[in-house]
Scaffold this active site. Structure first.
Site, mmCIF file in Angstrom:
data_model
loop_
_atom_site.group_PDB
_atom_site.id
_atom_site.type_symbol
_atom_site.label_atom_id
_atom_site.label_comp_id
_atom_site.label_asym_id
_atom_site.label_seq_id
_atom_site.Cartn_x
_atom_site.Cartn_y
_atom_site.Cartn_z
ATOM 1 N N ASP A 46 57.769 74.516 28.482
ATOM 2 C CA ASP A 46 56.759 73.313 28.114
ATOM 3 C C ASP A 46 57.459 73.092 26.657
ATOM 4 O O ASP A 46 57.207 73.891 25.657
ATOM 5 C CB ASP A 46 55.404 73.831 28.023
ATOM 6 C CG ASP A 46 54.529 72.790 27.556
ATOM 7 O OD1 ASP A 46 53.837 72.543 28.455
ATOM 8 O OD2 ASP A 46 54.228 72.791 26.130
ATOM 9 N N TYR A 51 58.040 67.893 19.295
ATOM 10 C CA TYR A 51 58.393 69.099 19.094
ATOM 11 C C TYR A 51 59.908 69.027 18.661
ATOM 12 O O TYR A 51 60.333 69.860 17.720
ATOM 13 C CB TYR A 51 58.579 70.006 20.215
ATOM 14 C CG TYR A 51 56.769 70.335 20.769
ATOM 15 C CD1 TYR A 51 55.861 70.028 20.430
ATOM 16 C CD2 TYR A 51 57.071 71.212 21.984
ATOM 17 C CE1 TYR A 51 54.679 70.268 20.637
ATOM 18 C CE2 TYR A 51 55.733 71.676 22.416
ATOM 19 C CZ TYR A 51 54.582 71.049 21.941
ATOM 20 O OH TYR A 51 53.516 71.332 22.566
ATOM 21 N N LYS A 76 56.187 65.929 27.009
ATOM 22 C CA LYS A 76 54.885 65.249 26.706
ATOM 23 C C LYS A 76 55.079 63.949 26.270
ATOM 24 O O LYS A 76 56.031 63.841 25.069
ATOM 25 C CB LYS A 76 54.109 66.045 26.040
ATOM 26 C CG LYS A 76 53.713 67.442 26.636
ATOM 27 C CD LYS A 76 52.699 68.212 25.845
ATOM 28 C CE LYS A 76 52.692 69.675 26.176
ATOM 29 N NZ LYS A 76 53.542 70.518 25.295
HETATM 30 N N1 LIG Z 1 49.310 70.267 24.353
HETATM 31 C C1 LIG Z 1 49.157 70.898 23.109
HETATM 32 O O1 LIG Z 1 48.609 69.763 22.365
HETATM 33 C C2 LIG Z 1 49.741 71.952 22.560
HETATM 34 C C3 LIG Z 1 49.088 72.360 21.429
HETATM 35 C C4 LIG Z 1 49.712 73.656 20.930
HETATM 36 C C5 LIG Z 1 50.630 74.414 21.864
HETATM 37 N N2 LIG Z 1 51.002 73.733 22.947
HETATM 38 C C6 LIG Z 1 52.043 74.557 23.793
HETATM 39 O O2 LIG Z 1 51.523 75.929 23.907
HETATM 40 C C7 LIG Z 1 52.601 76.771 23.630
HETATM 41 C C8 LIG Z 1 51.931 77.935 23.148
HETATM 42 O O3 LIG Z 1 51.243 77.920 21.986
HETATM 43 P P1 LIG Z 1 51.219 78.561 20.581
HETATM 44 O O4 LIG Z 1 52.554 78.651 20.259
HETATM 45 O O5 LIG Z 1 50.468 77.614 19.731
HETATM 46 O O6 LIG Z 1 50.310 79.863 20.577
HETATM 47 P P2 LIG Z 1 50.393 81.343 21.378
HETATM 48 O O7 LIG Z 1 51.464 81.442 22.323
HETATM 49 O O8 LIG Z 1 48.968 81.369 21.491
HETATM 50 O O9 LIG Z 1 50.762 82.137 20.210
HETATM 51 C C9 LIG Z 1 51.710 82.202 19.571
HETATM 52 C C10 LIG Z 1 51.595 83.039 18.151
HETATM 53 O O10 LIG Z 1 51.281 84.425 18.687
HETATM 54 C C11 LIG Z 1 52.326 85.377 18.092
HETATM 55 N N3 LIG Z 1 52.893 86.290 19.083
HETATM 56 C C12 LIG Z 1 53.543 85.681 19.899
HETATM 57 N N4 LIG Z 1 54.254 87.000 20.736
HETATM 58 C C13 LIG Z 1 53.629 87.867 20.082
HETATM 59 C C14 LIG Z 1 53.838 89.414 20.173
HETATM 60 N N5 LIG Z 1 54.436 89.804 21.383
HETATM 61 N N6 LIG Z 1 53.160 90.373 19.484
HETATM 62 C C15 LIG Z 1 52.257 89.747 18.569
HETATM 63 N N7 LIG Z 1 52.094 88.398 18.134
HETATM 64 C C16 LIG Z 1 52.857 87.655 19.100
HETATM 65 C C17 LIG Z 1 53.221 84.507 17.088
HETATM 66 O O11 LIG Z 1 52.700 85.137 15.867
HETATM 67 P P3 LIG Z 1 53.947 84.822 14.784
HETATM 68 O O12 LIG Z 1 54.144 83.503 14.562
HETATM 69 O O13 LIG Z 1 53.457 85.844 13.716
HETATM 70 O O14 LIG Z 1 55.209 85.482 15.621
HETATM 71 C C18 LIG Z 1 52.498 83.305 17.438
HETATM 72 O O15 LIG Z 1 52.137 82.913 16.058
HETATM 73 C C19 LIG Z 1 53.364 76.151 22.686
HETATM 74 O O16 LIG Z 1 54.739 76.525 22.390
HETATM 75 C C20 LIG Z 1 53.286 74.746 23.158
HETATM 76 O O17 LIG Z 1 54.143 74.608 24.239
HETATM 77 C C21 LIG Z 1 50.524 72.768 23.388
#
Ligand SMILES: NC(=O)c1ccc[n+]([C@@H]2O[C@H](COP(=O)([O-])OP(=O)(O)OC[C@H]3O[C@@H](n4cnc5c(N)ncnc54)[C@H](OP(=O)(O)O)[C@@H]3O)[C@@H](O)[C@H]2O)c1
Length: 190
Positions: A46, A51, A76
């Site tokens: 994704d 990005y 997107k």
């Molecule tokens: N459509 C939209 O508007 C939108 C908005 C946001 C995101 N997204 C999509 O959703 C995806 C995922 O969202 P996201 O990156 O915001 O959040 P997420 O996957 O919910 O969380 C990422 C966070 O989790 C922590 N993390 C990851 N693996 C871990 C582990 N094994 N142990 C402990 N902590 C862990 C990381 O912390 P650290 O940074 O401290 O390592 C990071 O800050 C994005 O990459 C994107 O593709 C879409």
């Protein structure tokens, strides 16, 4: 061979339940993360134009020996490109080094701009051209979705929204389900 659950979309296409998201990753981090993810069994990635790492995804995909039909690539349409989805998608495809994406999402409704219905018509045309397999939206409320249906006759197959244990959006999930719209979670780890 991956054995993760597959989700059937309302348009008949299927997608892996779990994707690797690459928001906030640099080009080099994206190449490494996508390559590693494909190696350990991820098949869905994704990304988004905003990005600024679609080229990193493309580099990792090019290096992969996986057949295209085993991959599921989402990107997107950014808000400022809602007036010309064709141009935006062509730029994304070039960076991704792909002929089509599996899923193209309108990133945000941006109601003040009032261009999301026209953008949706643009996505329908891109789907007709075979440049995208499935089309959906992100961060849409039911009234935005209802307007798409009222003005174009077609609901998105996916609504990608913030969704995690601390923000469960149960009413929105139920509304999406009633209309055969799959809810996809962003920031699932909160
Ligand atoms: N459509 C939209 O508007 C939108 C908005 C946001 C995101 N997204 C999509 O959703 C995806 C995922 O969202 P996201 O990156 O915001 O959040 P997420 O996957 O919910 O969380 C990422 C966070 O989790 C922590 N993390 C990851 N693996 C871990 C582990 N094994 N142990 C402990 N902590 C862990 C990381 O912390 P650290 O940074 O401290 O390592 C990071 O800050 C994005 O990459 C994107 O593709 C879409």
């Amino acid at each position: 061979m991956t054995t993760q659950p597959m989700i059937k979309l309302a348009d008949g296409n299927i997608m892996p339940q779990l994707s690797l998201g690459v928001w906030q990753a640099t080009h080099d981090q994206t190449v490494a993360a996508v390559s590693d993810a494909l190696h350990i069994g991820y098949r869905a990635i994704d990304t988004a134009a905003i990005y600024k790492n679609e080229a990193g995804v493309g580099e990792a995909l090019q290096a992969s020996t996986l057949p295209r039909d085993q991959l599921f690539i989402t990107t997107k349409l950014w808000n400022t490109d809602q007036s010309d989805p064709q141009k935006a998608l062509e730029e994304s495809l070039q960076k991704l080094r792909l002929d089509f994406v599996d899923l193209y999402l309108i990133h945000w409704p941006v109601p003040d701009q009032d261009t999301y219905v026209d953008a949706w018509r643009g996505l329908l045309r891109l789907q007709e051209q075979g440049l995208v397999k499935s089309i959906g939206v992100s961060n849409f409320h039911p009234h935005h979705l209802q307007r798409l249906k009222a003005e174009t006759g077609v609901f998105p197959v996916i609504n990608q929204v913030e969704l995690h244990p601390l923000f469960q959006q149960r009413q929105l999930q139920a509304w999406n389900a009633t209309h055969q719209i799959q809810t996809e979670s962003w920031s699932p780890l909160a």
